[in-house]
Design a protein around this motif. Structure first.
Motif, mmCIF file in Angstrom:
data_model
loop_
_atom_site.group_PDB
_atom_site.id
_atom_site.type_symbol
_atom_site.label_atom_id
_atom_site.label_comp_id
_atom_site.label_asym_id
_atom_site.label_seq_id
_atom_site.Cartn_x
_atom_site.Cartn_y
_atom_site.Cartn_z
ATOM 1 N N GLN A 19 47.647 1.881 42.630
ATOM 2 C CA GLN A 19 46.965 0.691 43.128
ATOM 3 C C GLN A 19 47.453 0.333 44.534
ATOM 4 O OE1 GLN A 19 47.104 -2.687 40.518
ATOM 5 N NE2 GLN A 19 46.182 -4.069 42.024
ATOM 6 N N LYS A 20 48.742 0.506 44.782
ATOM 7 C CA LYS A 20 49.269 0.225 46.119
ATOM 8 C C LYS A 20 48.667 1.162 47.157
ATOM 9 C CE LYS A 20 53.740 -1.501 44.454
ATOM 10 N NZ LYS A 20 55.204 -1.222 44.374
ATOM 11 N N ALA B 77 51.372 6.725 51.413
ATOM 12 C CA ALA B 77 52.533 6.980 50.554
ATOM 13 C C ALA B 77 53.702 6.100 50.952
ATOM 14 C CB ALA B 77 52.919 8.456 50.636
ATOM 15 N N GLU B 78 53.875 5.873 52.255
ATOM 16 C CA GLU B 78 54.966 5.022 52.716
ATOM 17 C C GLU B 78 54.787 3.587 52.243
ATOM 18 O OE1 GLU B 78 57.073 3.717 56.962
ATOM 19 O OE2 GLU B 78 55.407 5.142 56.926
ATOM 20 N N SER B 79 53.535 3.153 52.135
ATOM 21 C CA SER B 79 53.283 1.788 51.684
ATOM 22 C C SER B 79 53.653 1.591 50.225
ATOM 23 C CB SER B 79 51.803 1.437 51.891
ATOM 24 O OG SER B 79 50.983 2.136 50.965
ATOM 25 N N VAL B 80 53.688 2.698 49.447
ATOM 26 C CA VAL B 80 54.016 2.595 48.021
ATOM 27 C C VAL B 80 55.506 2.375 47.823
ATOM 28 C CG1 VAL B 80 54.042 3.858 45.845
ATOM 29 C CG2 VAL B 80 52.046 3.980 47.339
ATOM 30 N N GLY B 81 56.316 3.131 48.564
ATOM 31 C CA GLY B 81 57.756 3.004 48.402
ATOM 32 C C GLY B 81 58.450 4.345 48.454
ATOM 33 N N VAL C 98 57.814 0.933 65.396
ATOM 34 C CA VAL C 98 57.675 -0.463 64.993
ATOM 35 C C VAL C 98 57.332 -0.498 63.514
ATOM 36 C CG1 VAL C 98 56.428 -2.612 65.368
ATOM 37 C CG2 VAL C 98 56.882 -1.070 67.293
ATOM 38 N N ARG C 99 58.051 -1.316 62.779
ATOM 39 C CA ARG C 99 57.815 -1.399 61.336
ATOM 40 C C ARG C 99 56.450 -2.035 61.079
ATOM 41 N NH1 ARG C 99 60.589 -0.952 56.763
ATOM 42 N NH2 ARG C 99 59.981 -2.202 54.970
ATOM 43 N N ARG C 100 55.617 -1.326 60.315
ATOM 44 C CA ARG C 100 54.275 -1.824 60.048
ATOM 45 C C ARG C 100 54.304 -2.781 58.873
ATOM 46 N NH1 ARG C 100 53.705 3.502 60.543
ATOM 47 N NH2 ARG C 100 53.581 3.745 58.297
ATOM 48 N N GLU C 101 53.412 -3.725 58.943
ATOM 49 C CA GLU C 101 53.233 -4.627 57.817
ATOM 50 C C GLU C 101 52.186 -4.019 56.895
ATOM 51 O OE1 GLU C 101 52.196 -8.452 59.159
ATOM 52 O OE2 GLU C 101 54.056 -8.804 60.255
ATOM 53 N N VAL C 102 52.608 -3.703 55.689
ATOM 54 C CA VAL C 102 51.679 -3.113 54.731
ATOM 55 C C VAL C 102 51.226 -4.190 53.769
ATOM 56 C CG1 VAL C 102 52.681 -0.823 54.884
ATOM 57 C CG2 VAL C 102 53.599 -2.430 53.231
ATOM 58 N N PRO C 103 49.960 -4.176 53.399
ATOM 59 C CA PRO C 103 49.466 -5.221 52.508
ATOM 60 C C PRO C 103 50.085 -5.128 51.123
ATOM 61 C CG PRO C 103 47.824 -3.512 52.812
ATOM 62 C CD PRO C 103 48.939 -3.208 53.762
ATOM 63 N N VAL C 104 50.289 -6.238 50.483
ATOM 64 C CA VAL C 104 50.816 -6.265 49.130
ATOM 65 C C VAL C 104 49.737 -5.777 48.174
ATOM 66 C CG1 VAL C 104 51.803 -7.735 47.329
ATOM 67 C CG2 VAL C 104 52.305 -8.190 49.731
ATOM 68 N N ALA C 105 50.134 -4.936 47.223
ATOM 69 C CA ALA C 105 49.155 -4.301 46.345
ATOM 70 C C ALA C 105 48.393 -5.315 45.507
ATOM 71 C CB ALA C 105 49.846 -3.293 45.432
ATOM 72 N N ASP C 106 49.042 -6.421 45.146
ATOM 73 C CA ASP C 106 48.412 -7.383 44.253
ATOM 74 C C ASP C 106 47.671 -8.480 45.015
ATOM 75 O OD1 ASP C 106 47.875 -7.957 41.572
ATOM 76 O OD2 ASP C 106 49.274 -9.635 41.598
ATOM 77 N N THR C 107 47.511 -8.299 46.320
ATOM 78 C CA THR C 107 46.811 -9.296 47.105
ATOM 79 C C THR C 107 45.359 -9.375 46.644
ATOM 80 O OG1 THR C 107 48.199 -8.895 49.017
ATOM 81 C CG2 THR C 107 46.099 -9.980 49.417
ATOM 82 N N ILE C 108 44.907 -10.585 46.373
ATOM 83 C CA ILE C 108 43.545 -10.785 45.900
ATOM 84 C C ILE C 108 42.638 -11.037 47.103
ATOM 85 C CG2 ILE C 108 42.035 -12.213 44.465
ATOM 86 C CD1 ILE C 108 44.465 -12.907 42.784
#
Length: 226
Positions: free
Chosen positions: A67-68, A187-191, A82-92
């Motif tokens: 889902q992430k 993949a980086e956004s997942v962890g 620069v560290r990117r801001e990745v959206p939270v997976a549970d964001t509605i």
């Protein structure tokens, strides 16, 4: 006279045999031909432009990790320093109605039903994931599990075809993930785990070769400036 009679008798016998032979041939020609056994036709995978391929490690992820990856939109600074801001997976997403809100929640349940099943039933490709986006297929996979019918009903109830939309969403993402850069950022956004799986998928020598090529390209304008 006897010779003529014998000749006539032999001629009649020849004519009779000829007529019987031609009748047999006509009967054989008029008979229905025996249908030939159909040649075995092997299953053909759909072309990549319709159903892209993804590395097997993507489908070893949990439902939460998948889902992430699906929720990752690629928003952020393109500079890797620069560290990117990745959206939270549970964001509605902005919900216009209660139905939209519930459909988003149903999507989360559907992803978990597809990815968090028993190990031997996990999808192994984009095509298998799309096949799982069907209520009957999910019932087959989860047969014998207590409460599975209620979970599937929860994911499929309502006027919005959540499973069909999820299949279309994965196909769209999979086409984007054909680019290794896009797949790596997702993949980086997942962890950590997904990031490591991606790094193992892309051979270390290939990464070093790319870095060397980028370094050479980067030195040319610098030398020109000097």
């Amino acid at each position: 006279m006897s010779d003529n009679i014998s000749r006539t008798a032999r001629l009649r016998q020849l004519l009779r045999r000829g007529s019987e032979g031609s009748t047999a041939i006509e009967q054989a020609a008029g008979a229905d031909p025996v249908p030939a056994a159909p040649e075995p036709v092997g299953e053909k995978a759909p072309p990549k432009r319709v159903c892209p391929r993804l590395p097997a490690w993507v489908f070893t992820l949990s439902g939460s990790d998948m889902q992430k990856m699906l929720d990752y939109s690629g928003v952020g600074n393109a500079n890797r320093a620069v560290r990117r801001e990745v959206p939270v997976a549970d964001t509605i997403p902005p919900a216009l109605t209660v139905t939209d809100y519930l459909a988003h929640r149903q999507r989360s349940v559907a992803i978990r039903l597809i990815m968090d099943c028993a190990e031997q039933h996990k999808p192994g490709s984009v095509l298998e994931f799309v096949r799982r986006c069907d209520a009957d297929e999910l019932r087959r996979v989860w047969a014998g599990t207590v409460g599975a019918e209620a979970l599937i009903a929860t994911a499929t109830a309502g006027p919005i075809p959540v499973l069909a939309l999820l299949a279309a969403e994965l196909l769209d993402r999979a086409h984007r993930w054909q680019d290794l850069g896009e797949l790596g950022r997702a993949a980086e956004s997942v962890g950590y785990r997904a990031n490591q799986l991606f790094r193992e998928y892309v051979h270390a020598d290939e990464i070093d070769a790319r870095k060397a090529a980028w370094g050479q390209d980067a030195k040319v304008p610098h030398q020109q400036r000097i």
